[in-house]
Design a protein around this motif. Structure first.
Motif, PDB file in Angstrom:
ATOM      1  N   ASN A  71       0.826  -1.213   0.000  1.00  0.00           N
ATOM      2  CA  ASN A  71       0.000   0.000   0.000  1.00  0.00           C
ATOM      3  C   ASN A  71       0.856   1.256   0.000  1.00  0.00           C
ATOM      4  O   ASN A  71       0.543   2.228  -0.702  1.00  0.00           O
ATOM      5  CB  ASN A  71      -0.952   0.006   1.194  1.00  0.00           C
ATOM      6  N   GLN A  72       1.932   1.230   0.765  1.00  0.00           N
ATOM      7  CA  GLN A  72       2.828   2.384   0.786  1.00  0.00           C
ATOM      8  C   GLN A  72       3.478   2.597  -0.575  1.00  0.00           C
ATOM      9  O   GLN A  72       3.644   3.730  -1.019  1.00  0.00           O
ATOM     10  CB  GLN A  72       3.899   2.203   1.866  1.00  0.00           C
ATOM     11  N   ILE A  73       3.830   1.500  -1.230  1.00  0.00           N
ATOM     12  CA  ILE A  73       4.431   1.611  -2.564  1.00  0.00           C
ATOM     13  C   ILE A  73       3.415   2.184  -3.541  1.00  0.00           C
ATOM     14  O   ILE A  73       3.747   3.062  -4.360  1.00  0.00           O
ATOM     15  CB  ILE A  73       4.953   0.232  -3.033  1.00  0.00           C
ATOM     16  N   ILE A  74       2.180   1.717  -3.471  1.00  0.00           N
ATOM     17  CA  ILE A  74       1.148   2.225  -4.372  1.00  0.00           C
ATOM     18  C   ILE A  74       0.916   3.717  -4.138  1.00  0.00           C
ATOM     19  O   ILE A  74       0.825   4.501  -5.102  1.00  0.00           O
ATOM     20  CB  ILE A  74      -0.157   1.422  -4.181  1.00  0.00           C
ATOM     21  N   ILE A  75       0.845   4.124  -2.864  1.00  0.00           N
ATOM     22  CA  ILE A  75       0.660   5.543  -2.547  1.00  0.00           C
ATOM     23  C   ILE A  75       1.837   6.365  -3.060  1.00  0.00           C
ATOM     24  O   ILE A  75       1.658   7.442  -3.641  1.00  0.00           O
ATOM     25  CB  ILE A  75       0.459   5.730  -1.030  1.00  0.00           C
ATOM     26  N   ALA A  76       3.054   5.841  -2.859  1.00  0.00           N
ATOM     27  CA  ALA A  76       4.246   6.562  -3.326  1.00  0.00           C
ATOM     28  C   ALA A  76       4.230   6.692  -4.854  1.00  0.00           C
ATOM     29  O   ALA A  76       4.585   7.747  -5.398  1.00  0.00           O
ATOM     30  CB  ALA A  76       5.507   5.840  -2.867  1.00  0.00           C
ATOM     31  N   GLU A  77       3.815   5.637  -5.550  1.00  0.00           N
ATOM     32  CA  GLU A  77       3.752   5.703  -7.014  1.00  0.00           C
ATOM     33  C   GLU A  77       2.699   6.709  -7.470  1.00  0.00           C
ATOM     34  O   GLU A  77       2.917   7.456  -8.420  1.00  0.00           O
ATOM     35  CB  GLU A  77       3.457   4.322  -7.594  1.00  0.00           C
TER      36      GLU A  77
END
Length: 157
Positions: A71-77
């Motif tokens: 989820n953090q990766i998706i938000i960062a992307e």
């Protein structure tokens, strides 16, 4: 001595009694060992169940952490893509402003040959002010770019 005579006379019964006593003793010992084996098996089964439960809890915790990281990766992307869109929009606006300024300069250069000396001097001062503003903006932009590069370098380590 009377005991010895009694034993000799009833030796068969004595042997049977002794054998019965030994058999009963062995049965008690086997029963005790059987109980100990059952206790050990129960402890083993409870240990295996506890370990399985802990293993499942650890797997669930790992999955939760993995989902959190995903989820953090998706938000960062998403944030990165939004920033890229903003940067592209700003670059397009800057390019259109630069083109507009170039057109204004070109038309001013055409008119420059027909103007008097005082107008030409004012025009030169205005151009100097515009160029000074551009230099100031370019310095700010270079400073922001350097800060962004330093931040990205720091985050990559």
């Amino acid at each position: 001595m009377t005991y010895f005579i009694a034993i000799c006379k009833y030796w068969k019964e004595f042997m049977i009694l002794l054998l019965i006593f030994l058999v009963l003793d062995l049965v008690v010992i086997l029963s005790h060992k059987d109980n100990q084996m059952m206790l050990i098996k129960q402890k083993y089964l409870s240990y295996v169940a506890e370990q399985s439960e802990q293993h499942l809890k650890a797997q669930l915790a790992l999955q939760e952490k993995q989902e959190e990281y995903d989820n953090q990766i998706i938000i960062a992307e998403k944030n990165y893509n939004e920033k890229i869109k903003i940067i592209l929009r700003d670059a397009h606006m800057a390019e259109s402003y630069a083109n507009s300024l170039s057109e204004q300069l070109a038309s001013a250069n055409k008119k420059l040959s027909t103007v008097d000396r005082q107008t030409e001097t004012e025009y030169t001062y205005k151009l100097a002010n515009v160029f000074q503003s551009c230099v100031t903006e370019y310095r700010k932009m270079a400073e922001n770019a350097d800060n962004a590069t330093a931040t990205l370098t720091r985050l990559s380590y």
